[in-house]
Design a protein around this motif. Structure first.
Motif, PDB file in Angstrom:
ATOM      1  N   GLN A  24       0.797  -1.221   0.000  1.00 25.71           N
ATOM      2  CA  GLN A  24       0.000   0.000   0.000  1.00 25.71           C
ATOM      3  C   GLN A  24       0.831   1.273   0.000  1.00 25.71           C
ATOM      4  O   GLN A  24       0.268   2.347  -0.079  1.00 25.71           O
ATOM      5  CB  GLN A  24      -0.955   0.058   1.195  1.00 25.71           C
ATOM      6  N   LYS A 139     -14.010  23.671  -1.035  1.00 17.66           N
ATOM      7  CA  LYS A 139     -15.059  22.697  -1.357  1.00 17.66           C
ATOM      8  C   LYS A 139     -16.076  22.777  -0.226  1.00 17.66           C
ATOM      9  O   LYS A 139     -15.744  22.484   0.930  1.00 17.66           O
ATOM     10  CB  LYS A 139     -14.486  21.288  -1.443  1.00 17.66           C
ATOM     11  N   ILE A 140     -17.267  23.164  -0.589  1.00 21.66           N
ATOM     12  CA  ILE A 140     -18.274  23.523   0.407  1.00 21.66           C
ATOM     13  C   ILE A 140     -19.549  22.722   0.176  1.00 21.66           C
ATOM     14  O   ILE A 140     -19.956  22.505  -0.968  1.00 21.66           O
ATOM     15  CB  ILE A 140     -18.544  25.039   0.296  1.00 21.66           C
ATOM     16  N   TRP A 141     -20.163  22.301   1.254  1.00 17.54           N
ATOM     17  CA  TRP A 141     -21.463  21.625   1.175  1.00 17.54           C
ATOM     18  C   TRP A 141     -22.542  22.615   1.565  1.00 17.54           C
ATOM     19  O   TRP A 141     -22.439  23.282   2.598  1.00 17.54           O
ATOM     20  CB  TRP A 141     -21.477  20.415   2.086  1.00 17.54           C
ATOM     21  N   GLN A 224     -16.403  11.596  -3.588  1.00 20.49           N
ATOM     22  CA  GLN A 224     -16.848  12.553  -2.580  1.00 20.49           C
ATOM     23  C   GLN A 224     -18.260  12.252  -2.099  1.00 20.49           C
ATOM     24  O   GLN A 224     -18.889  13.085  -1.458  1.00 20.49           O
ATOM     25  CB  GLN A 224     -16.787  13.971  -3.140  1.00 20.49           C
ATOM     26  N   THR A 225     -18.762  11.084  -2.468  1.00 18.42           N
ATOM     27  CA  THR A 225     -20.116  10.725  -2.055  1.00 18.42           C
ATOM     28  C   THR A 225     -20.098   9.366  -1.368  1.00 18.42           C
ATOM     29  O   THR A 225     -19.096   8.650  -1.395  1.00 18.42           O
ATOM     30  CB  THR A 225     -21.074  10.627  -3.262  1.00 18.42           C
ATOM     31  N   ALA A 226     -21.245   9.021  -0.809  1.00 19.92           N
ATOM     32  CA  ALA A 226     -21.362   7.749  -0.108  1.00 19.92           C
ATOM     33  C   ALA A 226     -21.379   6.578  -1.072  1.00 19.92           C
ATOM     34  O   ALA A 226     -21.423   5.426  -0.653  1.00 19.92           O
ATOM     35  CB  ALA A 226     -22.630   7.756   0.746  1.00 19.92           C
ATOM     36  N   ASN A 229     -16.832   3.266  -4.432  1.00 20.19           N
ATOM     37  CA  ASN A 229     -16.048   2.996  -5.640  1.00 20.19           C
ATOM     38  C   ASN A 229     -16.879   3.328  -6.870  1.00 20.19           C
ATOM     39  O   ASN A 229     -17.452   2.463  -7.513  1.00 20.19           O
ATOM     40  CB  ASN A 229     -15.628   1.535  -5.681  1.00 20.19           C
TER      41      ASN A 229
ATOM     42  N   LEU B  86      -9.340   1.070   3.111  1.00 22.02           N
ATOM     43  CA  LEU B  86      -9.150   1.840   1.890  1.00 22.02           C
ATOM     44  C   LEU B  86      -7.832   1.369   1.284  1.00 22.02           C
ATOM     45  O   LEU B  86      -6.797   1.374   1.955  1.00 22.02           O
ATOM     46  CB  LEU B  86      -9.115   3.334   2.200  1.00 22.02           C
ATOM     47  N   ILE B 118     -12.318   1.172  -1.932  1.00 22.93           N
ATOM     48  CA  ILE B 118     -12.719   0.951  -0.545  1.00 22.93           C
ATOM     49  C   ILE B 118     -13.459  -0.381  -0.452  1.00 22.93           C
ATOM     50  O   ILE B 118     -14.393  -0.638  -1.206  1.00 22.93           O
ATOM     51  CB  ILE B 118     -13.620   2.097  -0.040  1.00 22.93           C
ATOM     52  N   VAL B 129     -17.205   8.447   2.525  1.00 20.89           N
ATOM     53  CA  VAL B 129     -18.104   9.584   2.670  1.00 20.89           C
ATOM     54  C   VAL B 129     -19.463   9.046   3.117  1.00 20.89           C
ATOM     55  O   VAL B 129     -20.003   8.135   2.492  1.00 20.89           O
ATOM     56  CB  VAL B 129     -18.240  10.346   1.341  1.00 20.89           C
ATOM     57  N   GLN B 130     -19.971   9.551   4.202  1.00 20.84           N
ATOM     58  CA  GLN B 130     -21.288   9.122   4.686  1.00 20.84           C
ATOM     59  C   GLN B 130     -22.277  10.260   4.526  1.00 20.84           C
ATOM     60  O   GLN B 130     -21.902  11.408   4.287  1.00 20.84           O
ATOM     61  CB  GLN B 130     -21.198   8.687   6.160  1.00 20.84           C
ATOM     62  N   ASP B 131     -23.527   9.929   4.694  1.00 18.88           N
ATOM     63  CA  ASP B 131     -24.575  10.942   4.562  1.00 18.88           C
ATOM     64  C   ASP B 131     -24.714  11.693   5.887  1.00 18.88           C
ATOM     65  O   ASP B 131     -25.681  11.543   6.626  1.00 18.88           O
ATOM     66  CB  ASP B 131     -25.892  10.273   4.165  1.00 18.88           C
ATOM     67  N   HIS B 134     -21.141  17.751   6.279  1.00 20.77           N
ATOM     68  CA  HIS B 134     -19.744  17.810   5.852  1.00 20.77           C
ATOM     69  C   HIS B 134     -19.130  19.167   6.146  1.00 20.77           C
ATOM     70  O   HIS B 134     -19.770  20.203   5.962  1.00 20.77           O
ATOM     71  CB  HIS B 134     -19.636  17.555   4.345  1.00 20.77           C
ATOM     72  N   THR B 136     -15.969  22.022   5.428  1.00 16.07           N
ATOM     73  CA  THR B 136     -15.409  22.660   4.230  1.00 16.07           C
ATOM     74  C   THR B 136     -13.908  22.398   4.185  1.00 16.07           C
ATOM     75  O   THR B 136     -13.226  22.468   5.203  1.00 16.07           O
ATOM     76  CB  THR B 136     -15.661  24.182   4.289  1.00 16.07           C
ATOM     77  N   ARG B 190      -7.529  10.879   4.259  1.00 15.06           N
ATOM     78  CA  ARG B 190      -8.986  11.013   4.370  1.00 15.06           C
ATOM     79  C   ARG B 190      -9.376  11.857   5.587  1.00 15.06           C
ATOM     80  O   ARG B 190     -10.437  11.635   6.205  1.00 15.06           O
ATOM     81  CB  ARG B 190      -9.646   9.632   4.490  1.00 15.06           C
ATOM     82  N   ILE B 193     -12.863  13.497   5.782  1.00 18.03           N
ATOM     83  CA  ILE B 193     -13.941  12.502   5.844  1.00 18.03           C
ATOM     84  C   ILE B 193     -13.979  11.857   7.228  1.00 18.03           C
ATOM     85  O   ILE B 193     -15.044  11.690   7.824  1.00 18.03           O
ATOM     86  CB  ILE B 193     -13.745  11.459   4.726  1.00 18.03           C
TER      87      ILE B 193
END
Lengths: 389, 389
Positions: A24, A139-141, A224-226, A229, B86, B118, B129-131, B134, B136, B190, B193
């Motif tokens: 790794q 990077k903003i949510w 960047q999402t749940a 892969n 990961l 992952i 990334v979970q729901d 988040h 910045t 990460r 995250i």
């Protein structure tokens, strides 16, 4: 021996790089071959070591693959003369698309990753990081009640934003194309670097640039999402074309609430490329009191699927909508497209439509097609025009 | 036909993806093969289409390359059982290191790019990334008078930071290893995250995380500097080991001036991996009034080359320095290392040294070596301990 521990630990670290057992971890401190190399005569050389390969080509630059030649040590090379620009490229090794292992600088375009190389000079110098004050890229949510989701966007604040806490700024909303996402304009479009350079030279006003995700079914870029892969799939864009207009108000509300904007029409611009050009076109028509500067870059200007300019509505209704937008005309309505762009035809039709209504706009026709080379160039031309009134 | 223009433009766009003449544009909306695929039985399958290749292996996972098998259509595959984590990987195709073209999710480690995959479950769920809300992530340029340069760093602000403009936060300074840069902890580590997930579950306090560039001779990561087509070179780190201590005060000053921090020892932590562990170790000793939490992850604890713990100074002087730091002991002094780490020996020596002085610390010994698997795990263990006093 002045620093024995430095040397000991360094020796340990470097020896590790030769041990295949470093699971790794890829402690490769320097690749054995340099690639690409910009030569003194401004040609550029690409190298790939592949002694067992039968055929290697440079792909992504020019219209056809460029064959590379192997030397006796198995190093494939090609030297080519390219005009100054930012290029994306990869190698084709016996039919397998391969990233240049000597160049860690990459950018993603939809579902494929490419290496990035800059041939300096001309516009390319505006795409290169220069020794000037740099803005911040975040990077903003934000919450989008219209889409029922928390979504991600990229926001650029110019150099000096933090140091001048009483200053307020105009905002450019900058929209990506089909299959792109909230990273496209900053990665491939070099938006923050272009803005840094233009602002530093006084060619553009300091401004905030908001780069949202225009795909309503996608909350954020890959990784960047749940979804884990996840490999991008352009089809995701398709269902989302209608929804951008409903989410732009959420994006503007978040921006105005959390950044020091000047929240009025005179200090707002909207621009986009391809599908995002369609978004900018429709959004500025739907909200005629919000945007004083409109940029349509290779825009899908008749793209629709309901909403403000549903094609099932007649030409008269479309005319009424655009005339309503121009009742108090935007300070700049700027249309740009390349002669070889596959959307050239519908842009010509759209200009005829505007001409028939005596609606004023500016038109920039470039060489080339539906390319980031053009979109970066358009951004370079468009942003100096903003917020000067 | 309800949306004729959508279909027309879509047809135009999709047809483009089949045209090799799209110079510089790679409008690939979907790769023909999916890779990697996590199967229902939690095994994972890697695929690569390479009909002409003689030998293809999966590399970077496990200690040895894993041979892949070719089917009659030229698709090489391997299915393997991996524990949740990961992973970074690549393919070796007849001796050429190749990124998986079906997986755009990549991360850079020093001078090599790898794909990311992952395998869900266990710790890996904290790296996904979970729901959840988040924070910045911002790339920020700050002035470092100590180094005479504008430099770049990554800053994480937790979810709710913008919505609570009167709230102030503690800060974790998180330092990368040799050859890394200001992107390492957030990409491979990460960090944002992990923090999002720990904060959302209440396991960690909301905090700001500052991830600077620890290489004093490097102002920013590859592609982010005026150097253009730049490939990292680990040697750049070497000359810069001494300088981190002088720049940390600039980093802290910028952070405290531009973010809503609680600027005191009780609300500051510093941690790092490998060389960054050495930086955390030395910095916390040099500034005993600044950091109440210290994390040494696989730390190069005797790394030096001048400064606070120059090895040319004697053991007595080192003892005085660490005793001065522990005159008012930090709330947590946490040392973690893997049994197979090549820095295990000097960490053992360092613990013996601390024991000989009756200096209190906590020690976590894990399996494995000098790996991101361990460093992510250490961050997961360390951050919940912070700012609880």
């Amino acid at each position: 021996m002045k620093h024995p521990y430095v040397l000991t630990v360094l020796a340990l670290l470097l020896s590790v790089s030769a041990i295949p057992a470093m699971a790794q971890e890829a402690l490769t401190f320097r690749q054995p071959d340099r690639s690409p190399v910009v030569n003194a005569d401004t040609t550029i050389t690409f190298n790939l070591r592949a002694p067992l390969a039968e055929k290697v080509a440079l792909i992504g630059i020019g219209y056809e693959p460029i064959a590379m030649q192997k030397d006796s040590a198995g190093l494939w090379s090609v030297t080519t003369k390219l005009r100054p620009d930012l290029y994306t490229y990869a190698f084709d090794v016996d039919g397998v698309r391969t990233i240049d292992p000597s160049n860690v600088y990459t950018a993603r375009d939809i579902a494929s990753l490419s290496n990035v190389a800059i041939v300096p000079g001309g516009n390319a110098d505006m795409y290169a990081v220069q020794d000037v004050p740099h803005g911040t890229v975040s990077k903003i949510w934000y919450d989008s009640p219209a889409l029922g989701a928390k979504r991600r966007m990229t926001i650029y604040t110019p150099a000096g934003y933090d140091a001048n806490p009483d200053k307020r700024y105009p905002v450019l909303y900058l929209l990506h194309g089909m299959g792109g996402d909230e990273e496209a304009w900053n990665e491939l479009g070099r938006a923050s670097i272009i803005l840094d350079n233009l602002i530093a030279s006084g060619e553009a006003e300091p401004m905030i640039v908001v780069m949202p995700n225009g795909n309503a079914t996608q909350i954020a870029a890959p990784g960047q999402t749940a979804e884990g892969n996840y490999t991008p799939d352009g089809a995701r864009s398709i269902g989302s074309l209608n929804a951008f207009e409903s989410s732009i108000k959420d994006i503007m509300a978040y921006t105005d609430a959390n950044f020091r904007t000047i929240p009025d029409k005179k200090h707002r611009a909207i621009a986009g490329l391809s599908m995002g050009g369609g978004h900018a076109w429709r959004t500025s028509m739907l909200y005629p009191d919000d945007f004083d500067y409109v940029g349509l870059f290779s825009a899908a200007v008749r793209w629709n699927g309901g909403g403000v300019d549903d094609s099932t509505t007649g030409e008269q209704e479309r005319a009424e909508k655009i005339q309503r937008q121009f009742a108090e005309p935007p300070a700049l309505y700027w249309i740009a497209i390349g002669k070889d762009d596959f959307l050239y035809g519908i842009n010509s039709e759209y200009r005829s439509f505007l001409d028939s209504l005596s609606i004023p706009y500016e038109y920039h026709e470039s060489e080339g097609g539906h390319t980031w080379t053009n979109w970066r160039d358009y951004l370079l031309l468009f942003t100096p025009r903003l917020f000067r009134n």
